[in-house]
Design an enzyme around this catalytic site. Structure first.
Site, PDB file in Angstrom:
ATOM      1  N   GLU A  67      -4.166  -2.752  10.210  1.00 46.45           N
ATOM      2  CA  GLU A  67      -2.839  -2.233   9.881  1.00 46.45           C
ATOM      3  C   GLU A  67      -2.583  -0.944  10.675  1.00 46.45           C
ATOM      4  O   GLU A  67      -3.454  -0.078  10.775  1.00 46.45           O
ATOM      5  CB  GLU A  67      -2.784  -1.951   8.390  1.00 46.45           C
ATOM      6  N   LYS A  79       6.126  -5.278   6.505  1.00 48.53           N
ATOM      7  CA  LYS A  79       5.393  -5.334   5.237  1.00 48.53           C
ATOM      8  C   LYS A  79       6.357  -5.334   4.054  1.00 48.53           C
ATOM      9  O   LYS A  79       7.221  -4.465   3.945  1.00 48.53           O
ATOM     10  CB  LYS A  79       4.441  -4.143   5.151  1.00 48.53           C
ATOM     11  N   CYS A 138      -2.031  -6.266   4.634  1.00 47.98           N
ATOM     12  CA  CYS A 138      -2.821  -5.582   3.613  1.00 47.98           C
ATOM     13  C   CYS A 138      -2.407  -5.929   2.182  1.00 47.98           C
ATOM     14  O   CYS A 138      -2.688  -7.025   1.710  1.00 47.98           O
ATOM     15  CB  CYS A 138      -2.769  -4.076   3.861  1.00 47.98           C
TER      16      CYS A 138
END
Length: 266
Positions: free
Chosen positions: A45, A116, A150
């Site tokens: 990330e 994200k 993540c």
């Protein structure tokens, strides 16, 4: 059925002093991965910039087609390897900042971009806007690759949405922190099993600012195995995602076809 040899770069913690430093680290990882026969490199990330940017996020952010994106395209093409990399993205129209990942093909073509959707903790929620498109996919060597970042993978709904949309390999750049090792050790194999796909989870390791990253990058398979698992050191991990294994596993473990969505509520 196609298989895809991939490399997971478990990057050391640390914020690169310059954009050029981040790109140099990516170039080295791509060169090494390609030399080991990998066709896809998955990095952590915010891999181009480091994670713990604090108020420096805005200064490091670029558009999806900015200078860093063009440099990554050149790296991918030079080493003939597809690359998943993370970076802070600035929307050129709204100015909003996103925690993003891009998939670049082995010829340097941008194949997919993802923002994200599930932001973790106060740091991310202060600096980033959540994305609003969950399933982003592209093909690499005949394998359908999807992107999450993540914390996204910790939501079973997100992974299941990918499985139902045809994702075969889910690439997950991550920055998992200690003491949440169980996410990498227990939850990731469970996600791969329950949604019947491969999950490639690339973490960073060591301390960066206030964060202590766990390492433990892995490839989790749909048959309940973990073909590759890193420890606590930085480095490159290679493994194979075999769609023959995937399709055999889906025939034996019919979670996707036995679902009864009419009984489920949100």
């Amino acid at each position: 059925m196609p298989s895809l040899r991939l490399a997971l770069h478990q990057g050391p913690a640390g914020v690169p002093r310059t954009v050029e430093d981040g790109l140099a680290a990516l170039d080295h990882a791509a060169r090494t991965a390609a030399a080991e026969g990998a066709r896809l490199l998955v990095t952590p990330e915010l891999s181009l910039t480091g994670y713990a940017l604090g108020d420096g996020v805005a200064a490091r952010a670029e558009s999806a087609d900015g200078p860093s994106a063009r440099a990554v395209a050149g790296i991918a093409a030079a080493h003939r390897i597809a690359v998943v990399h993370g970076y802070p993205e600035r929307d050129p129209d709204s100015g909003a900042l996103y925690n993003s990942a891009a998939l670049v093909g082995p010829d340097g073509t941008r194949l997919a971009g993802y923002r994200k959707t599930h932001l973790y903790g106060g740091y991310e929620k202060r600096h980033f806007t959540p994305g609003d498109r969950l399933v982003v996919q592209a093909d690499v060597d005949g394998v359908r690759v999807g992107l999450l970042i993540c914390y996204d993978v910790e939501f079973p709904e997100a992974v299941r949405a990918h499985a139902l949309a045809g994702t075969e390999l889910l690439a997950v750049p991550t920055a998992l922190m200690r003491p949440y090792d169980m996410v990498a050790e227990t939850l990731l194999p469970a996600r791969a099993w329950e949604s019947q796909l491969y999950v490639a989870y690339a973490n960073r390791v060591g301390r960066e600012g206030e964060f202590d990253f766990a390492g433990l990058s892995c490839l989790a398979a749909p048959d309940g195995t973990v073909p590759a698992r890193a420890g606590r050191e930085s480095g490159l991990l290679t493994a194979v995602a075999d769609t023959a294994v995937l399709h055999t596993s889906r025939e034996r473990n019919s979670y996707l076809t036995d679902r009864r969505p009419e009984l489920y509520t949100t």
